[in-house]
Scaffold this active site. Sequence first.
Site, PDB file in Angstrom:
ATOM      1  N   GLU A 197      14.727  20.273  32.330  1.00 36.97           N
ATOM      2  CA  GLU A 197      14.687  18.891  31.839  1.00 36.97           C
ATOM      3  C   GLU A 197      16.076  18.431  31.398  1.00 36.97           C
ATOM      4  O   GLU A 197      16.488  17.299  31.691  1.00 36.97           O
ATOM      5  CB  GLU A 197      13.700  18.820  30.681  1.00 36.97           C
TER       6      GLU A 197
ATOM      7  N   HIS B 119      11.393  25.242  31.380  1.00 32.70           N
ATOM      8  CA  HIS B 119      11.035  23.850  31.702  1.00 32.70           C
ATOM      9  C   HIS B 119      11.973  22.894  30.977  1.00 32.70           C
ATOM     10  O   HIS B 119      12.502  21.938  31.556  1.00 32.70           O
ATOM     11  CB  HIS B 119       9.577  23.585  31.305  1.00 32.70           C
ATOM     12  N   ASN B 120      12.192  23.139  29.687  1.00 30.38           N
ATOM     13  CA  ASN B 120      13.064  22.257  28.913  1.00 30.38           C
ATOM     14  C   ASN B 120      14.507  22.346  29.386  1.00 30.38           C
ATOM     15  O   ASN B 120      15.238  21.352  29.374  1.00 30.38           O
ATOM     16  CB  ASN B 120      12.963  22.596  27.427  1.00 30.38           C
TER      17      ASN B 120
ATOM     18  N   LYS C  35       7.900  27.433  29.157  1.00 34.72           N
ATOM     19  CA  LYS C  35       8.153  26.129  28.531  1.00 34.72           C
ATOM     20  C   LYS C  35       9.627  25.977  28.184  1.00 34.72           C
ATOM     21  O   LYS C  35      10.210  24.890  28.339  1.00 34.72           O
ATOM     22  CB  LYS C  35       7.286  25.988  27.271  1.00 34.72           C
TER      23      LYS C  35
ATOM     24  N   SER D 125       3.823  20.372  26.983  1.00 34.46           N
ATOM     25  CA  SER D 125       4.820  19.390  27.397  1.00 34.46           C
ATOM     26  C   SER D 125       4.152  18.054  27.687  1.00 34.46           C
ATOM     27  O   SER D 125       3.042  17.998  28.207  1.00 34.46           O
ATOM     28  CB  SER D 125       5.569  19.857  28.641  1.00 34.46           C
TER      29      SER D 125
END
Length: 473
Positions: A191, A187-188, A184, A130
């Site tokens: 986001e 995480h996105n 990940k 990232s």
Amino acid sequence: MAENQKSQFGMIGMAVMGRNLALNILDRGTSVAVYNREKDMMESAVAESGGKLRGTSSLDELVGSLDRPRRIMMMIKAGKPVDMVMGQLRPLLEQGDIVIDGGNSWYEDTRRREREYAEAGLKFFGVGVSGGEDGARNGPSLMPGGDREAYQALKPVFEAIAAKTDSGPCVTHVGPDGAGHFVKMVHNGIEYADMQFIAEAYHVLKSAGGLAPDTLAGVFEEWNRGPLESFLIEITGQIFKVRDPKGDGFLVDRVLDKAGQKGTGRWTAQVALEHGVPIPSIAAAIDARVLSSLKGEREKASRVLRGPAPAPYPGDGKELISSVHDALYAAKIIAYAQGMDLIGELSRVHEWSIDLREMARIWKGGCIIRARFLDTIMQAYERNAQLPNLLLDPDLRERVESRQGALRKVVGLAQERGIPVAGMASGLAYFDSYRTANLPQNLTQAQRDAFGAHTYQRVDNPSGPFVHTDWLD
């Protein structure tokens, strides 16, 4: 480098991410051999390095140019291309060699690939990367998943290239097989929610408060000096300053309101639904992007569907800005609670043993959601590593409870004026549902039993047998 001297690391894929990571690794003292199917992209990368990157003409040559155990990273398109390159590499490798997929791959694909390579005595890592192209070049957040012992061969390189904060390099061994790519992915998802909250704050301040972009730039710059300090708040303030190069006004007002997505947010919602983990803030952010893509339909609907009449904000503009600030902060905490809950649940399901404190730590730098308040999340897990939900931490609970009035005010104000704030509203509903001991789903369960004999349990015997009642006689 002498012709017969071996390189220490291999990189496949010389598009912007692969190229920047290779240059980053090179700058940190590790020699790198590179390969790209389109030769001109590889040659361009080698030239950019001043000839220090070692170009190779085939996968066979790449493998042969590397020290053992070989460490080869792929930065290529997710899906079939990854399987294809792995298949081509497999007969060229020797036991103990390590292949790394640094793309945004579906974590179940990563689990399958890790098993297939393990059967051949090879090591495979799925690594979430990232930070975009700037992070890849100057320091990303890295989320590697794979064999713990094999990670020791990757650790020096990854710690050298990762972003650095006062809590150390933004990388850790996340867990086995698909754990890195899963983290990940979430995480996105976080986001997505974070960006949606910021968009909603902008919409309220613009539509209800009448703030122009140059004024908003100052607001966001001020916010970035306080508890909301983060990469996304920082770049938002910078975006509002940019004037339209083709005419008067600000460029943000000329950007078409159709938001794209690459699939990781959708995957996050899909997994959460499959495993029964509520993430309404993230789901609302995905829905908002999908709705934004219906630009033609929305333009037609705007001519026939009527909402409340526009009205100026009756109070003090500074008070509105303060309320939106606090609403944004509370919504952000609630979204992280949802995301961390999802990571914790899948960690239990797959026995990954993910350290949630470490996830907050490695997100402090390099990645898109890096923010000051990740320190607060780290501290919450230091107090209780088994914390079932971030909202139950005393500090985070107080931060949300003390700002819930602002969140309710902003959501109510937006709804009165017909301003869509699905992210904030969903976060507030999650908070209210989570704090409510008795929800109305007792009626839902009675309905299910009435029309489908799905049975129910009684309040006076919640662990007892399921029973059925003939409700409609």
